[in-house]
Design a protein around this motif. Sequence first.
Motif, PDB file in Angstrom:
ATOM      1  N   ALA A 126       0.833  -1.206   0.000  1.00  0.00           N
ATOM      2  CA  ALA A 126       0.000   0.000   0.000  1.00  0.00           C
ATOM      3  C   ALA A 126       0.867   1.255   0.000  1.00  0.00           C
ATOM      4  O   ALA A 126       0.560   2.235  -0.690  1.00  0.00           O
ATOM      5  N   GLN A 127       1.960   1.224   0.750  1.00  0.00           N
ATOM      6  CA  GLN A 127       2.853   2.382   0.807  1.00  0.00           C
ATOM      7  C   GLN A 127       3.535   2.613  -0.537  1.00  0.00           C
ATOM      8  O   GLN A 127       3.770   3.750  -0.927  1.00  0.00           O
ATOM      9  N   LEU A 128       3.837   1.529  -1.263  1.00  0.00           N
ATOM     10  CA  LEU A 128       4.411   1.680  -2.607  1.00  0.00           C
ATOM     11  C   LEU A 128       3.432   2.397  -3.531  1.00  0.00           C
ATOM     12  O   LEU A 128       3.822   3.195  -4.371  1.00  0.00           O
ATOM     13  N   ALA A 129       2.142   2.077  -3.386  1.00  0.00           N
ATOM     14  CA  ALA A 129       1.112   2.654  -4.254  1.00  0.00           C
ATOM     15  C   ALA A 129       0.820   4.113  -3.928  1.00  0.00           C
ATOM     16  O   ALA A 129       0.436   4.885  -4.803  1.00  0.00           O
ATOM     17  N   ALA A 130       0.969   4.474  -2.676  1.00  0.00           N
ATOM     18  CA  ALA A 130       0.689   5.849  -2.236  1.00  0.00           C
ATOM     19  C   ALA A 130       1.812   6.278  -1.291  1.00  0.00           C
ATOM     20  O   ALA A 130       1.635   6.325  -0.076  1.00  0.00           O
ATOM     21  N   LEU A 149      -6.791   7.745  -3.407  1.00  0.00           N
ATOM     22  CA  LEU A 149      -5.839   6.912  -2.683  1.00  0.00           C
ATOM     23  C   LEU A 149      -6.255   5.453  -2.608  1.00  0.00           C
ATOM     24  O   LEU A 149      -5.437   4.561  -2.820  1.00  0.00           O
ATOM     25  N   TRP A 150      -7.536   5.204  -2.272  1.00  0.00           N
ATOM     26  CA  TRP A 150      -7.947   3.812  -2.126  1.00  0.00           C
ATOM     27  C   TRP A 150      -7.856   3.088  -3.466  1.00  0.00           C
ATOM     28  O   TRP A 150      -7.440   1.933  -3.521  1.00  0.00           O
ATOM     29  N   ASP A 151      -8.194   3.754  -4.558  1.00  0.00           N
ATOM     30  CA  ASP A 151      -8.086   3.127  -5.872  1.00  0.00           C
ATOM     31  C   ASP A 151      -6.638   2.713  -6.147  1.00  0.00           C
ATOM     32  O   ASP A 151      -6.371   1.610  -6.623  1.00  0.00           O
ATOM     33  N   GLN A 152      -5.694   3.595  -5.849  1.00  0.00           N
ATOM     34  CA  GLN A 152      -4.277   3.301  -6.050  1.00  0.00           C
ATOM     35  C   GLN A 152      -3.849   2.113  -5.193  1.00  0.00           C
ATOM     36  O   GLN A 152      -3.190   1.185  -5.673  1.00  0.00           O
ATOM     37  N   VAL A 153      -4.209   2.151  -3.915  1.00  0.00           N
ATOM     38  CA  VAL A 153      -3.828   1.094  -2.985  1.00  0.00           C
ATOM     39  C   VAL A 153      -4.484  -0.227  -3.362  1.00  0.00           C
ATOM     40  O   VAL A 153      -3.838  -1.277  -3.378  1.00  0.00           O
ATOM     41  N   GLU A 154      -5.756  -0.179  -3.680  1.00  0.00           N
ATOM     42  CA  GLU A 154      -6.467  -1.413  -4.001  1.00  0.00           C
ATOM     43  C   GLU A 154      -5.886  -2.081  -5.256  1.00  0.00           C
ATOM     44  O   GLU A 154      -5.728  -3.304  -5.289  1.00  0.00           O
ATOM     45  N   ARG A 155      -5.539  -1.299  -6.268  1.00  0.00           N
ATOM     46  CA  ARG A 155      -4.910  -1.876  -7.474  1.00  0.00           C
ATOM     47  C   ARG A 155      -3.607  -2.583  -7.114  1.00  0.00           C
ATOM     48  O   ARG A 155      -3.319  -3.685  -7.578  1.00  0.00           O
ATOM     49  N   ALA A 156      -2.801  -1.946  -6.268  1.00  0.00           N
ATOM     50  CA  ALA A 156      -1.519  -2.535  -5.873  1.00  0.00           C
ATOM     51  C   ALA A 156      -1.724  -3.804  -5.047  1.00  0.00           C
ATOM     52  O   ALA A 156      -1.047  -4.810  -5.269  1.00  0.00           O
ATOM     53  N   VAL A 157      -2.648  -3.766  -4.117  1.00  0.00           N
ATOM     54  CA  VAL A 157      -2.908  -4.945  -3.274  1.00  0.00           C
ATOM     55  C   VAL A 157      -3.440  -6.090  -4.118  1.00  0.00           C
ATOM     56  O   VAL A 157      -3.032  -7.247  -3.964  1.00  0.00           O
ATOM     57  N   ARG A 158      -4.322  -5.805  -5.051  1.00  0.00           N
ATOM     58  CA  ARG A 158      -4.861  -6.860  -5.919  1.00  0.00           C
ATOM     59  C   ARG A 158      -3.759  -7.455  -6.813  1.00  0.00           C
ATOM     60  O   ARG A 158      -3.733  -8.653  -7.060  1.00  0.00           O
ATOM     61  N   ARG A 159      -2.833  -6.631  -7.277  1.00  0.00           N
ATOM     62  CA  ARG A 159      -1.705  -7.118  -8.072  1.00  0.00           C
ATOM     63  C   ARG A 159      -0.842  -8.064  -7.223  1.00  0.00           C
ATOM     64  O   ARG A 159      -0.413  -9.115  -7.677  1.00  0.00           O
ATOM     65  N   TRP A 160      -0.588  -7.678  -5.978  1.00  0.00           N
ATOM     66  CA  TRP A 160       0.189  -8.496  -5.035  1.00  0.00           C
ATOM     67  C   TRP A 160      -0.541  -9.808  -4.744  1.00  0.00           C
ATOM     68  O   TRP A 160       0.061 -10.875  -4.742  1.00  0.00           O
ATOM     69  N   GLN A 161      -1.853  -9.730  -4.537  1.00  0.00           N
ATOM     70  CA  GLN A 161      -2.636 -10.934  -4.283  1.00  0.00           C
ATOM     71  C   GLN A 161      -2.613 -11.870  -5.491  1.00  0.00           C
ATOM     72  O   GLN A 161      -2.500 -13.084  -5.344  1.00  0.00           O
ATOM     73  N   ALA A 162      -2.725 -11.317  -6.688  1.00  0.00           N
ATOM     74  CA  ALA A 162      -2.703 -12.126  -7.905  1.00  0.00           C
ATOM     75  C   ALA A 162      -1.380 -12.873  -8.062  1.00  0.00           C
ATOM     76  O   ALA A 162      -1.324 -13.937  -8.675  1.00  0.00           O
ATOM     77  N   ALA A 163      -0.311 -12.328  -7.482  1.00  0.00           N
ATOM     78  CA  ALA A 163       1.006 -12.968  -7.531  1.00  0.00           C
ATOM     79  C   ALA A 163       1.177 -13.982  -6.403  1.00  0.00           C
ATOM     80  O   ALA A 163       2.262 -14.553  -6.244  1.00  0.00           O
TER      81      ALA A 163
END
Length: 116
Positions: free
Chosen positions: A22-26, A69-83
């Motif tokens: 999340a910190q990477l995304a924001a 912010l939440w859109d940015q964080v959520e995209r990053a978290v979903r990318r991490w989860q997909a991996a």
Amino acid sequence: MRSARARSTPAKLDDWTGGWVAQLAAPSAERMGAGAEQILWDVSTGSQARTAPDTNGGWSVVQRGPAHLWDQVERAVRRWQAAGEPHQEGFGITVSAAGQRVWLGAEDGPGWNLPI
């Protein structure tokens, strides 16, 4: 102000690596709260995001300011989860004159450009 339904549980940010992603995304955002009730506040833009449980068993999010912010964080978290939610050992960083980039899995994999 923008209201929406969160697709990912805000509690993922309580996981050490999830919070790091999340910190990477924001990168200029500060996080307060835990579980379903989180607040993100970007100190550079004044943008805010607040999550809360909704009546359907999910999570609502209200965002204010120029950055979603939440859109940015959520995209990053979903990318991490997909991996497969790898620990930080699964990440790398490339630093060059052009900038800094944290990547997942391989240098040309999904990643985040960091401010310099």
